[in-house]
Scaffold this active site. Structure first.
Site, short mmCIF file in Angstrom:
data_model
loop_
_atom_site.label_atom_id
_atom_site.label_comp_id
_atom_site.label_asym_id
_atom_site.label_seq_id
_atom_site.Cartn_x
_atom_site.Cartn_y
_atom_site.Cartn_z
N GLY A 40 -5.01 3.52 10.38
CA GLY A 40 -4.16 3.37 9.20
C GLY A 40 -2.86 2.53 9.37
N ASN A 41 -2.31 2.20 10.39
CA ASN A 41 -1.35 1.48 10.50
C ASN A 41 -1.48 -0.02 10.54
OD1 ASN A 41 0.43 3.84 10.61
ND2 ASN A 41 1.35 3.39 12.89
N SER A 42 -2.72 -0.13 10.43
CA SER A 42 -3.20 -1.71 10.68
C SER A 42 -2.92 -2.18 9.38
CB SER A 42 -4.81 -1.76 10.67
OG SER A 42 -5.22 -1.59 11.93
N ASP B 145 -7.31 -12.20 11.98
CA ASP B 145 -7.32 -11.11 11.46
C ASP B 145 -6.43 -10.59 10.02
OD1 ASP B 145 -8.62 -8.29 11.00
OD2 ASP B 145 -7.14 -7.48 12.53
N HIS C 135 -9.42 -6.75 8.76
CA HIS C 135 -10.39 -5.90 9.03
C HIS C 135 -10.22 -4.61 7.99
CE1 HIS C 135 -7.35 -4.30 11.95
NE2 HIS C 135 -7.91 -3.10 11.45
#
Length: 170
Positions: free
Chosen positions: A128-130, A48, A18
């Site tokens: 933002g940590n994804s 993902d 994503h």
């Protein structure tokens, strides 16, 4: 993302699908603030995951000396209550580190109509940590930060893809 490999010509980085889905170009910022163009090597939307590659010819010796290839651990061995560290790029401000505990294993979560079985942690995983690393205290990647459940009644429900479930895909 997490640097997971290096071959003769590329540095390989795993992140969430994503994060890169729909992007026309991909730019990776490394720990020394070097920016490099990357290309998609493969994606697995059902988990993902995405792997992108940075050409080694685009990276200086100094940059290569500042980075390290992550060691993938065994997420099956993690226990509820064990301390973990989440690394990411919270809100795009740059590298951030949070700590917490494994709250649950094998948590079924539906994201964009896809059911996933994830690790639950109370370590802060913010936008933002994804694609960042969820580490055990030995510094091994045991999860890939993925989802934060946000609701006015809930705080601290964050989820990571268990690395043992996706090593073969990576």
């Amino acid at each position: 993302g997490i640097i997971v490999g290096k071959n003769d010509s590329e540095l390989l980085v795993v992140t969430n699908n994503h994060v890169i889905d729909g992007a026309n170009t991909i730019k990776v910022t490394l720990i020394d603030d070097t920016e490099a163009a990357a290309v998609v090597k493969g994606t697995a939307p059902s988990t993902d995951l995405a792997v992108v590659a940075i050409p080694l010819k685009d990276l200086s010796e100094e940059t290569m000396g500042a980075i390290k290839i992550a060691e993938l651990g065994n997420s099956n061995d993690i226990k509820v209550g064990e301390m973990v560290v989440a690394i990411g790029n919270a809100l795009g401000y740059g590298q951030s580190v949070t700590v917490g505990y494994i709250s649950a294993k094998d948590r079924e979560v539906t994201v964009d109509n896809t059911k996933m079985t994830l690790l639950q942690t109370d370590a802060a995983i913010n936008p933002g940590n994804s694609g960042g690393a969820l580490l055990n205290l030995e510094g091994e990647v045991i999860g890939i930060n993925s989802v934060k459940y946000a609701d006015e009644d809930v705080e601290g429900m964050c989820f990571a893809i268990p690395v043992s479930n996706v090593k073969d895909i990576i």
